[in-house]
Write a protein that holds these residues in place. Structure first.
Motif, mmCIF file in Angstrom:
data_model
loop_
_atom_site.group_PDB
_atom_site.id
_atom_site.type_symbol
_atom_site.label_atom_id
_atom_site.label_comp_id
_atom_site.label_asym_id
_atom_site.label_seq_id
_atom_site.Cartn_x
_atom_site.Cartn_y
_atom_site.Cartn_z
ATOM 1 N N CYS A 35 0.850 -1.189 0.000
ATOM 2 C CA CYS A 35 0.000 0.000 0.000
ATOM 3 C C CYS A 35 0.887 1.241 0.000
ATOM 4 O O CYS A 35 1.996 1.214 0.533
ATOM 5 C CB CYS A 35 -0.873 -0.006 1.251
ATOM 6 N N THR A 37 0.642 3.679 1.837
ATOM 7 C CA THR A 37 0.931 4.014 3.237
ATOM 8 C C THR A 37 2.246 3.370 3.694
ATOM 9 O O THR A 37 2.990 3.964 4.477
ATOM 10 C CB THR A 37 -0.243 3.553 4.138
ATOM 11 N N HIS A 57 -0.103 -4.062 5.817
ATOM 12 C CA HIS A 57 -1.391 -4.143 6.521
ATOM 13 C C HIS A 57 -2.514 -4.653 5.624
ATOM 14 O O HIS A 57 -3.667 -4.304 5.804
ATOM 15 C CB HIS A 57 -1.751 -2.767 7.094
ATOM 16 N N CYS A 135 -7.048 -3.123 2.038
ATOM 17 C CA CYS A 135 -6.895 -1.683 2.281
ATOM 18 C C CYS A 135 -7.257 -0.913 1.030
ATOM 19 O O CYS A 135 -8.091 -0.021 1.062
ATOM 20 C CB CYS A 135 -5.484 -1.317 2.744
#
Ligand SMILES: [Zn+2]
Ligand SMILES: [Zn+2]
Length: 315
Positions: A35, A37, A57, A135
């Motif tokens: 991701c 992030t 995640h 996500c």
């Protein structure tokens, strides 16, 4: 793959298996999607990560000793008692913990996670195909819900999240307009394949005004750019956790009840809703699988935009 300090490359290391605490599951990781992030954490753009840290995640894994499959998302834990948790907004919990940021994540062979925050994954998806739902799909879904009920939806940054949520938006009968970096014809072609009726560069004006725009690209200058092509009453939703500064802009861009808002994290309810919806559409995840040891290469490719759909690491 360990992050020792922000800015340093991840380091392949042998570490002890995580020891699950009370209420936690030990999960053997089968796939973990990458991701943006992760990139912000690795680059030090988010404050105070756990260090050393295992990023990741969007984890699909098998519960050790049980054999069942679970998904581990960004929200690792919320206290259940603060004013946000008590009002259905655990995504804003003041004591929340986040996977692959404040607790270790899935760029590893094993992960531990609080069972109450794990998600059940739809059986129609393989492990690698399911990972980006956790996500990219989920945050995209929350952003789409917060965009109101737009007929004409703009998606800025046609990456992992946009490629999934474009399919949901089309299925809901919305018209999708995709914006990519200038000159990214491959990305624009990809967006049209997934149902966008128009695709162009982020500075360009679409053929019609938009009722909402979701910004997945972390570039602050896209906020006024999106407002400029928004119809009265429209909403700009910033879906990323980090964005460069937003340049000042004339009030007339916001006038006529346009709004700008952000999306932060997710609730378990978002997860349950989206994971029930995805197989109905059905959302097709376009994935490229890489061995876990190539996590640095995966992050570099994400940084430079050389990704079609989602990258997924497999131990
Ligand atoms: Zn709370
Ligand atoms: Zn994410």
């Amino acid at each position: 793959m360990l992050l020792d300090a922000p800015g340093a490359p991840l380091r392949e290391a042998d570490v002890a298996e995580p020891e699950p605490g009370p209420g936690q599951l030990l999960v053997r990781v089968r796939a973990c999607a990458v991701c943006r992030t992760d990139l912000h954490v690795a680059d030090g753009e988010l404050p105070e990560p756990k260090l050393p840290l295992v990023l990741g995640h969007q984890i699909v894994g098998e519960v050790v000793g049980q054999g069942r499959r679970v998904g581990i998302p960004w929200l690792a834990w919320a206290d259940g008692e603060c004013r946000y948790c008590r009002s259905g907004r655990e995504n804003l919990c003041v004591r929340a913990l986040f996977t692959g940021y404040r607790v270790d994540g899935g760029y590893a062979e094993y992960a531990a996670a609080d069972e109450r925050f794990c998600l059940e994954l739809p059986g129609a998806y393989g492990d690698v195909e399911a990972a980006p739902l956790l996500c990219a799909g989920l945050i995209g879904y929350r952003a789409l819900r917060l965009a109101g009920d737009p007929e004409r939806l703009g998606l800025y940054g046609f990456g992992s999240s946009a490629h999934l949520i474009a399919q949901v938006a089309r299925w809901e009968g919305r018209r999708v307009f995709a914006f990519t970096r200038a000159g990214d014809e491959e990305g624009q072609r990809f967006a049209r394949e997934l149902g966008a009726e128009w695709a162009g560069a982020s500075g360009e004006a679409p053929p019609e005004e938009l009722d909402a725009a979701i910004l997945f690209a972390p570039a602050g200058e896209l906020v006024p750019a999106a407002l400029r092509v928004l119809a009265p009453g429209g909403t700009v939703v910033c879906a990323g956790i980090h964005m460069s500064d937003i340049p000042s802009f004339p009030y007339e861009l916001l006038w006529e009840e346009r709004s700008v808002r952000s999306v932060a994290n997710l609730t378990r309810r978002d997860g349950e809703e989206f994971l029930a919806l995805a197989p109905q559409v059905p959302v097709r995840t376009v994935v490229e699988e890489l061995p876990l040891a190539q996590a640095n290469e995966a992050l570099e490719r994400l940084r430079s935009g050389r990704v079609r759909g989602s990258l997924v690491l497999v131990p």
